[in-house]
Enzyme design. Sequence first.
Site, mmCIF file in Angstrom:
data_model
loop_
_atom_site.group_PDB
_atom_site.id
_atom_site.type_symbol
_atom_site.label_atom_id
_atom_site.label_comp_id
_atom_site.label_asym_id
_atom_site.label_seq_id
_atom_site.Cartn_x
_atom_site.Cartn_y
_atom_site.Cartn_z
ATOM 1 N N GLU A 283 119.691 174.235 1.300
ATOM 2 C CA GLU A 283 119.418 172.936 1.921
ATOM 3 C C GLU A 283 120.361 172.805 3.108
ATOM 4 O OE1 GLU A 283 116.962 171.197 1.151
ATOM 5 O OE2 GLU A 283 116.457 171.664 -0.925
ATOM 6 N N CYS A 317 121.922 164.462 5.653
ATOM 7 C CA CYS A 317 121.092 165.561 6.158
ATOM 8 C C CYS A 317 119.739 165.039 6.635
ATOM 9 C CB CYS A 317 120.912 166.636 5.094
ATOM 10 S SG CYS A 317 120.374 166.012 3.501
#
Length: 523
Positions: A283, A317
């Site tokens: 990720e 993010c």
Amino acid sequence: MFRQTRAIASRFYRARYLSTFERHRDTFDRLGISKAGNKGVFDGEWKGSGSIIPAVNPVNNEVIAEVVSGSTNDLDVALDRVSEAQKQWRELTVPKRGQVLLAMRDALVKNLEPLGKVVSLEMGKILPEGIGEIQEYVDILEYALGLSRMLNGQVIPSERPGHYMLETWNPLGTVGVISAFNFPVAVYGWNSAIALVAGNGVLWKPAPTTPLCSIAITRLLEKTLREHQLPPALCSLVTGGNEVGSALASDPRADLVSFTGSTKVGREVGKVVQGRFGKSILELGGNNALIVMDDCDIDLAARAILFAAVGTAGQRCTTTRRLIVHESVYDKLMDKLVKAYSQVKIGDPLEAGVLCGPLHTSAAVEAYKDTLEKVKQEGGEILYGGEALGGNFVKPTLTRVKPDMQVVQNEAFVPILHTMTFKTLDEAISINNNVAQGLSSSLFTNKPENIFKWIGPAGSDCGIINVNIPTNGAEIGGAFGGEKATGGGRESGSDAWKQYCRRGTCTINYSGALPLAQGISFE
């Protein structure tokens, strides 16, 4: 009266100038955290043979507490102990595992606010977001509880008479979780809850700047496992720096490594894990875009953009980095955003009414300044903000840029929102897709034809494709992750659980004969 005034002033002085730890001693005591001597390794026992690392409050860069970190030797022992604990865990029925996860969930709920406060103190996000992060872990544990009654494969029709085909999903063994500073609890929660319900053991290597969060969580998991007569090493912890993370990535005892962090580091982690034929979930970077069409609800879009770009001080993010606005509504939207940005309260994340806390480190402040300098060098314009406010605080910023500028191609993990215009939806989609990353994306529109183009094969190339909601705020029921330089991994909901399993195709012959597939005769 004079003595009373002095007494009040004295109490105020102590409350204002006592250290972070002393001001929040009740919280730390409840979670088993001391001022010094905290052990940053847990493999069934609390220990640590590495260097002492400080946990720092980003509000004032004051050391909250010290942690004896882990070493590669600690990691070596912990991996063996996780493996031994997992052998007992995998023999439990899956519904029984679910009951243990339910108990973990209850332990978090009882400590929701203290844990959220530690997240705010150590990471810097505002208290509602800190508590929300713990709630996200609670939610994924509830989701995993549901999975404990639903994990299944499928029966596959066999072309051979007297044969039966089915899928099996068995645990991998040990899942290593390398988490990032910005979600010091939730990312571990996504991985560990699903890994555990699938029958795996978990070893957590947290970000070196958020050790207290990991210690507090692991203490609660330890207690729960002991109460269920299970080996507490099942949920092990090794704090430390890059050397511990590198050793975990390269160790074949970690059957799966889930890494959350930068694209640069994640690329190397992926190479190392693949080089030993391990499995990885990556990720990585986002550089997310939000598109505003001329037919959308501008007020709705403005509210969504504010949270998506300023929430967590731009350190998610899924933070919106690029705002792509139809040229006919650009000025109207910018007027609203500048007004909204000017009303954002910046300050101590534990203070009521604060919407934007500090950046996590002084290095992030330098990245903020550097990005703004690049905007100016490439001919961009600063519409609002652009100021470092002292310490780790900065003013959330709006810029006006062109889509092809180099500064737009790489995300800075700070509250800077680059704005630009477009004429057609095709052009906007092209701008959205024309970066290396592909995590989250959003389109604001009221036209069905725009929606279905956006989510279709000629639309967004990201892993998260939203309509009329911001780029952040993902729910645990859907698989979370992105494409391209974001890594391609998936965590949390949907069928992401399959990544934590060893998949088998099983064919059973009960016919007494031996017919071959594809009608082959080999007599």
